[in-house]
Scaffold this active site. Structure first.
Site, PDB file in Angstrom:
ATOM      1  N   SER A   9      26.448  21.727   2.778  1.00  0.00           N
ATOM      2  CA  SER A   9      26.192  22.070   4.172  1.00  0.00           C
ATOM      3  C   SER A   9      24.690  22.167   4.445  1.00  0.00           C
ATOM      4  CB  SER A   9      26.923  23.364   4.523  1.00  0.00           C
ATOM      5  OG  SER A   9      26.912  23.597   5.919  1.00  0.00           O
TER       6      SER A   9
ATOM      7  N   ASP B 274      23.091  20.351  10.778  1.00  0.00           N
ATOM      8  CA  ASP B 274      22.761  20.484   9.368  1.00  0.00           C
ATOM      9  C   ASP B 274      23.275  19.254   8.624  1.00  0.00           C
ATOM     10  OD1 ASP B 274      25.428  21.079   9.685  1.00  0.00           O
ATOM     11  OD2 ASP B 274      25.451  22.680   8.200  1.00  0.00           O
TER      12      ASP B 274
ATOM     13  N   ASP C 250      25.916  18.405   6.920  1.00  0.00           N
ATOM     14  CA  ASP C 250      27.289  17.912   7.060  1.00  0.00           C
ATOM     15  C   ASP C 250      27.814  18.064   8.480  1.00  0.00           C
ATOM     16  OD1 ASP C 250      27.495  20.713   6.961  1.00  0.00           O
ATOM     17  OD2 ASP C 250      29.478  20.627   6.039  1.00  0.00           O
TER      18      ASP C 250
ATOM     19  N   ASP D 238      28.621  20.534  10.333  1.00  0.00           N
ATOM     20  CA  ASP D 238      29.547  21.569  10.792  1.00  0.00           C
ATOM     21  C   ASP D 238      28.815  22.575  11.676  1.00  0.00           C
ATOM     22  OD1 ASP D 238      28.115  22.785   8.718  1.00  0.00           O
ATOM     23  OD2 ASP D 238      29.846  23.874   7.931  1.00  0.00           O
TER      24      ASP D 238
END
Length: 444
Positions: free
Chosen positions: A92, A230, A232, A234
């Site tokens: 992440s 960020d 990824d 999410d």
């Protein structure tokens, strides 16, 4: 093994192919027969995906590999592909030295405590059900999950006047955001759009300190909105049309107020600002507090009257869409809000900003200190919330005392509606921890 956001750590020491193989074996042995596997842009993810897939197949599960995609893209694809679970190899917002593994259910919600504990037990005990030579699972490639996610995003919003939007992808996996906003009629430019797991453009976590370039672009152009993800995707944070970073609690309050109406509830963690309570009260809604971690926020959104969930860290959940924090969806929702209600700077200015104080106090035995803290607080206050740490509401404000999950510290947070009250509540809270520390040290 699992934290609140799955498994994360330094590649080669904490996170290895051996661990990934074990997780794959454990997931398949726990009865998940069809598993979607994807990863973010970190190069170490290639090895970890192969190891996870080998473990899954070795214990009889079929692997549906989707490649490099945003975490919400992978999470949404689980139900779409009629799978039982999903595994994303991602750290992440962590630095490039790290990687991790996060497990997802078909609803888009991350594995909760019971499911995580079952996997951790199998890994710890080596309790795997290895298949015979003719019972190995298959490994298939699925290439159109981003298209499915993009279509869902486009269906979830309606833009009136198209905007000019700058999307800082952060060298991560969130390119779907720019593509969908462009399809919705926006003029879109990207920053750090080249996927690169070393994150050369900026650190992966989007915050006021890391988004200087995005803020400058917004300040010096006619763009209406800045979006940042960020690694990824999410998470989603925003910059307004003047180049100002939108405070995290203000963004949470805007999303919450827009999603909720009379009698509705919004889920957010115990350290959420009073500004969100006030914004919801203005529309007849209320805040329900959860433990820190998007999995706990997502779990609360399963209750009928909870219409939205969010964390100030940048995780936003619309449960009718998915219970995975979906940064691209949040970007589209924010564009819709600005398109219909006006400049983001004016919307953010409507949200009250209250003084908040934070510190971390080093302790040698944090479990013992927290036991002493809880005993003291329960003796001195009539109502104490121990859902996640110790939280107390006073006439002046509130404070939260919470042990760090990774460091030998107790974190202290205090907020009030005036500077004087914030200082007073903060002094009370830090005093409680200091007395508890002294009492614990005296017993050793």
């Amino acid at each position: 093994m699992f934290g609140t956001s799955g498994i994360r750590g330094t590649v080669g020491t904490d996170v290895t192919a051996a661990l990934a193989l074990s997780v794959g074996r454990a997931v398949a042995s726990d009865g998940y027969e069809r598993v979607v596997v994807g990863r973010d842009v970190r190069d170490s993810g290639r090895t970890l995906v192969d190891a996870i897939a080998a473990g899954l197949q070795e214990c009889g599960a079929d692997v549906l590999e989707v490649g490099v995609e945003a975490t919400p893209t992978v999470a949404r694809s689980i139900e779409h592909l009629d799978a039982d679970a999903g595994i994303v190899v991602t750290a992440s917002h962590n630095p490039e030295t790290d990687n991790g593994i996060k497990l997802w259910t078909p609803s888009g919600k991350a594995f909760g405590p019971e499911k995580r504990e079952s996997i951790a037990r199998r890994v710890g005990e080596g309790d795997y059900e290895l298949a015979d030579w003719d019972g190995q699972g298959r490994r298939e490639r699925r290439d159109r999950v981003r298209e499915y996610h993009a279509n869902a995003l486009a269906d979830a919003v309606e833009l009136g006047d198209p905007l000019e939007v700058v999307v800082d992808v952060g060298n991560g996996a969130g390119a779907v955001t720019a593509a969908v906003l462009a399809d919705l009629g926006c003029t879109v430019r990207t920053l750090n759009g080249q996927p690169d797991g070393s994150f050369p453009g900026r650190p992966s976590e989007p915050n006021r300190e890391t988004l200087g370039t995005l803020m400058t672009v917004l300040a010096e152009t006619d763009a209406d909105l800045g979006i940042a993800h960020d690694g990824d995707a999410d998470r989603m944070m925003a910059v307004d049309e003047t180049g100002e970073f939108v405070p995290k609690d203000a963004l949470l309050a805007l999303f919450a107020r827009n999603a909720a109406g009379e009698g509705d509830r919004v889920a957010a963690p115990v350290d959420t600002s009073l500004a969100v309570d006030d914004a919801l009260a203005a529309v007849g809604a209320s805040l329900t507090r959860t433990q820190v971690g998007d999995v706990y926020v997502a779990e609360r959104t399963t209750e009928d009257d909870v219409v939205f969930g969010g964390e100030p860290s940048g995780a936003w959940i619309w449960p009718t869409e998915t219970r995975c924090p979906d940064g691209p969806l949040a970007a589209c929702k924010l564009a819709e809000l600005v398109s219909s209600e006006g400049p983001l700077s004016e919307l953010a200015a409507e949200i009250e900003r209250y003084p908040i104080r934070r510190t971390s106090i080093e302790v040698e035995a944090k479990e013992a200190v927290m036991e002493a803290v809880e005993a003291t607080v329960e003796e001195e206050y009539a109502e104490v919330d121990t859902l996640d740490g110790v939280r107390v509401e006073t006439d002046a404000g509130w404070f939260l005392l919470r042990a760090s999950g990774t460091e030998p510290v107790v974190r202290v947070t205090a907020e009030a509606r005036s500077e004087t009250d914030a200082d007073s509540v903060f002094a009370t809270a830090t005093g409680i921890v200091e007395r508890a520390t002294e009492a614990t040290n005296a017993l050793e």
